[in-house]
Design a protein around this motif. Structure first.
Motif, PDB file in Angstrom:
ATOM      1  N   SER A  76       0.841  -1.209   0.000  1.00 11.43           N
ATOM      2  CA  SER A  76       0.000   0.000   0.000  1.00 11.43           C
ATOM      3  C   SER A  76       0.870   1.251   0.000  1.00 11.43           C
ATOM      4  O   SER A  76       0.604   2.225  -0.699  1.00 11.43           O
ATOM      5  N   LEU A  79       2.334   1.854  -3.325  1.00  9.14           N
ATOM      6  CA  LEU A  79       1.326   2.328  -4.277  1.00  9.14           C
ATOM      7  C   LEU A  79       0.786   3.701  -3.872  1.00  9.14           C
ATOM      8  O   LEU A  79      -0.020   4.298  -4.587  1.00  9.14           O
ATOM      9  N   ASN A  80       1.247   4.144  -2.707  1.00  7.01           N
ATOM     10  CA  ASN A  80       0.834   5.456  -2.198  1.00  7.01           C
ATOM     11  C   ASN A  80      -0.681   5.520  -1.936  1.00  7.01           C
ATOM     12  O   ASN A  80      -1.341   6.496  -2.286  1.00  7.01           O
ATOM     13  N   ILE A  81      -1.216   4.462  -1.356  1.00  4.80           N
ATOM     14  CA  ILE A  81      -2.634   4.493  -1.009  1.00  4.80           C
ATOM     15  C   ILE A  81      -2.791   4.299   0.500  1.00  4.80           C
ATOM     16  O   ILE A  81      -1.941   3.691   1.151  1.00  4.80           O
ATOM     17  N   SER A 122      -3.610  -2.850  -6.310  1.00  2.00           N
ATOM     18  CA  SER A 122      -3.408  -2.057  -7.536  1.00  2.00           C
ATOM     19  C   SER A 122      -4.751  -1.631  -8.113  1.00  2.00           C
ATOM     20  O   SER A 122      -4.912  -0.493  -8.577  1.00  2.00           O
ATOM     21  N   GLU A 148      -6.178   1.123  -6.068  1.00  2.00           N
ATOM     22  CA  GLU A 148      -5.513   2.393  -6.398  1.00  2.00           C
ATOM     23  C   GLU A 148      -6.144   3.018  -7.643  1.00  2.00           C
ATOM     24  O   GLU A 148      -6.480   4.204  -7.665  1.00  2.00           O
ATOM     25  N   ARG A 149      -6.315   2.172  -8.689  1.00  2.00           N
ATOM     26  CA  ARG A 149      -6.891   2.674  -9.949  1.00  2.00           C
ATOM     27  C   ARG A 149      -8.309   3.187  -9.745  1.00  2.00           C
ATOM     28  O   ARG A 149      -8.663   4.286 -10.178  1.00  2.00           O
ATOM     29  N   SER A 188      -9.766   4.144  -7.019  1.00  2.00           N
ATOM     30  CA  SER A 188      -9.783   5.321  -6.152  1.00  2.00           C
ATOM     31  C   SER A 188      -9.417   6.582  -6.949  1.00  2.00           C
ATOM     32  O   SER A 188     -10.017   7.640  -6.783  1.00  2.00           O
ATOM     33  N   LEU A 189      -8.428   6.431  -7.836  1.00  4.15           N
ATOM     34  CA  LEU A 189      -8.020   7.589  -8.660  1.00  4.15           C
ATOM     35  C   LEU A 189      -9.132   7.967  -9.649  1.00  4.15           C
ATOM     36  O   LEU A 189      -9.452   9.151  -9.803  1.00  4.15           O
ATOM     37  N   SER A 235     -11.560   8.258  -1.528  1.00  5.17           N
ATOM     38  CA  SER A 235     -10.626   7.495  -0.697  1.00  5.17           C
ATOM     39  C   SER A 235     -11.089   6.024  -0.657  1.00  5.17           C
ATOM     40  O   SER A 235     -12.226   5.714  -1.025  1.00  5.17           O
TER      41      SER A 235
END
Lengths: 431, 232
Positions: free
Chosen positions: B176, B179-181, B207, B210-211, B213-214, B219
């Motif tokens: 995490s 991946l900066n989450i 991963s 992360e995708r 969420s972006l 969040s």
């Protein structure tokens, strides 16, 4: 006029490092009049560059008059590939591995005759043993001996042209030559060798056109009294899919067999390889490994590499415990994934209860304990999620699985009989 | 010849993969150190087989080594057989010109004779040209021509072991972070308890989180985690 080097440097600044290293670095470029010819090692790279990076190359070239032509490096002719290369020993004698020499070949009962015949041929390449036909199973040293013959011929006379080629490569080269209308160059290249070494000729089986060409190459070399060394996994007459006339020709010279090495030779090979790697391998360790790995020399080498890597990492001398630890998974073939079904069945059989009872809602201790044990084993031996495990045990909740695992963990400490059952089941499921 | 546009898509590599951020479990510490030693100390190329029975991170490891090689100005290629098996084996021709070739899931070539021969030729070429060749898969599942199998068994073989359950949380936290989450401990425990307990699944789930969420500019909460687990 720019050079490819300049173009390449500009592209390096323009593209990401990965993109540059993967796609641009393997390319070769050459300016010819108003065109830039870019060659790639294969179609794969060629297509990628042509479809994705062509615009970047045009930008860097910065001339509308320059046409960019992409070509596959393998489309070069045989003259391009071999003949006009610098005359270093390796380039002049493609494919020959310099480290495969007679001195590094370990002699034993299983290869004694093949070694003697190879030395004889290397000393007197145009003698009676033509072709020298070395046959035997995989990984027994046929290729090593063949290279050793080639290297020794060159030692005797460095001006000789010795060609080593794997039969698959011979076939691929012939196909390319046909595509490029360069079959005469191909023929000339192989038929004028002073010594031609062709490895694993069993791969010619079923390839009629290649056999035809090989047959004529064979005859041409014999007519000139030039040496041939061939290897195969079988005796000539036993090769399926090979023309009879070719089988007959292959038997003209001297067929020699390499048998699987006996224990002493396997151990001697390990000691020699260890020494060449700069490591001390005690005799008892060499015997220990050789007793357990009997198939071929390549597997012995693979095992030795593991032992040496482990010894270097732990900074230890090689001894039996280290060997056992480094090769534990090699000696135990098991290590297979266990299925939930198998665990449930094995546990039910072990406790002599019905599988349907193990999966039922019954709560008597004679059933719940094996059920909990089966869940705990499933968590340990598989990578299923807890809800998946619960589901496989008749739709139970994942919290039931957690409870079962915790309970078994406690009981294994408190109850030696259960601990014994647990170990027995693990052994039974993983062996 | 295969469609080049497809080829380009099929060999995408995770550009963030690096040995620097590869989560090394206790079970694999020795293996990874040995691997690093071999890669650092071999000047003349080497052939390595990464033996992975389950989903213990071999694909990430191969991509990480490819990326790290490229960083030092070496040419490299990562070929996942899961994708490449549908292409023509001629894609392996000439790749031995590169400094490093990584081929993932080689056991997928079982009983694909043309692929077996292509890989056999590549191993011979790499040996001759002294480039680095890394293969991965399950060595016990390999059922190919004996000439190929014996060559693979000659390689340096390093085995990746499954992660222990007590390290799952640490691994999830480490991935995490890379991946900066951000995921709360409670949600992370939910994720661990409801996913397959292996590194590959955890990495893939994180991963995807992360995708998502972006894309959704939200969040990572329990609902999103449940949705991603359900869809995987």
């Amino acid at each position: 006029m720019k050079t490819w080097n300049q173009i390449s440097k500009k592209l390096e600044k323009k593209l990401s490092q990965d993109e540059f290293n993967t796609w641009i670095r393997p390319l070769q470029g050459e300016f010819k009049e108003n065109s830039l010819e870019i060659s790639a090692p294969n179609d794969f790279v060629l297509n990628y560059v042509s479809n994705n990076l062509k615009s970047h190359i045009y930008e860097v070239v910065a001339s509308k008059d320059t046409k960019i032509i992409f070509k596959d490096k393998n489309n070069s002719t045989f003259v391009d590939k071999y003949v006009e290369k610098p005359a270093s020993r390796r380039k002049n004698n493609p494919g020959l591995v310099e480290s495969f020499i007679f001195d590094t070949f370990v002699e034993g009962k299983s290869n004694h005759l093949a070694l003697a015949a190879s030395k004889q041929v290397a000393q007197n390449p145009t003698g009676d043993y033509n072709p020298l036909f070395i046959y035997g199973g995989v990984g027994l040293g046929k290729t090593h001996l063949m290279h050793a013959v080639g290297n020794e011929i060159l030692n005797q006379d460095p001006s000789k042209r010795v060609i080593y080629v794997h039969s698959e490569k011979f076939v691929a080269d012939m196909v390319k030559a046909l595509q490029l209308n360069a079959i005469n160059e191909f023929k000339n290249f192989y038929r004028t060798a002073d010594a031609l070494l062709i490895d694993d000729i069993q791969f010619f089986a079923g390839k009629e056109q290649s056999q035809e060409e090989f047959f004529h190459t064979f005859n041409a070399l014999l007519d000139r009294n030039n040496q041939m060394v061939l290897t195969c996994d079988k005796y000539p007459k036993e090769i399926d899919g090979l023309e009879e006339r070719l089988k007959s020709r292959l038997g003209w010279g001297l067929p020699v067999v390499i048998d699987p090495p006996e224990l002493e030779t396997r151990a001697a090979v390990l000691l020699a390889k260890a020494s060449s790697m700069g490591c001390h391998l005690p005799n008892e360790c060499a015997i220990y490994i050789a007793q357990r790995i009997r198939s071929n020399i390549r597997e012995l080498e693979g095992a030795l590499k593991r032992v040496v890597a482990n010894a270097k990492f732990t900074n230890q001398e090689i001894d039996i415990p280290l060997v056992k630890d480094a090769l534990k998974d090699l000696f135990v073939i098991s290590a297979k994934m266990v299925s939930i079904d198998n665990i449930q069945k094995t546990v039910a059989e072990y406790y002599n209860i019905k599988l349907s009872d193990l999966l039922s809602k019954r709560r008597s201790r004679s059933i719940t304990r094996p059920r909990q044990l089966a869940m705990s084993l499933t968590k340990r031996l598989t990578n299923h999620s807890l809800p998946e495990i619960g589901e496989a045990f008749n739709g139970r909740d994942h919290t039931t699985v957690i409870h079962a695992c915790n309970k078994i963990k406690e009981l294994r400490v408190e109850n030696s009989s259960l601990e014994e059952d647990y170990k027995n089941l693990i052994r039974s499921l993983t062996n | 010849m295969s469609n080049p546009r497809q080829l380009a898509l099929q060999i995408q590599i995770n550009e963030r993969a690096s040995l620097k951020n590869f989560f090394v479990s206790k079970n694999n510490n020795k293996t990874i150190q040995i691997l690093k030693n071999i890669l650092l100390n071999s000047n003349n190329g080497v052939q390595i087989f990464i033996d992975d029975l389950g989903s213990n991170g071999k694909s990430y490891l191969l991509q990480a080594i490819c990326n790290d090689f490229s960083e030092s100005n070496n040419s490299s290629i990562y070929i996942p057989m899961e994708e490449a098996i549908n292409l023509d084996p001629s894609i392996l021709e000439g790749v031995s010109e590169l400094n490093l070739i990584c081929i993932d899931d080689v056991d997928l070539i079982n009983n694909r004779r043309e692929w077996e021969i292509a890989l056999f030729n590549l191993i011979n070429e790499c040996y001759e040209k002294e480039c680095f060749l890394l293969l991965s898969g399950s060595i016990n599942k390999l059922e190919a021509i004996p000439d190929l199998v014996s060559r693979i068994k000659k390689m340096e073989t390093l085995r990746l072991e499954a992660i222990n359950d007590d390290e799952l949380l640490e691994a999830t936290q480490a991935i995490s972070k890379n991946l900066n989450i951000e995921i709360s401990d409670k949600n992370m425990n939910y994720l661990i308890n409801n996913s397959k307990r292996d590194i590959k699944t955890i990495f893939r789930t994180l991963s995807q989180l992360e995708r998502e969420s972006l894309e959704r500019k939200k969040s990572i909460g329990l609902n999103l985690i449940k949705e991603v687990i359900r869809s995987s």
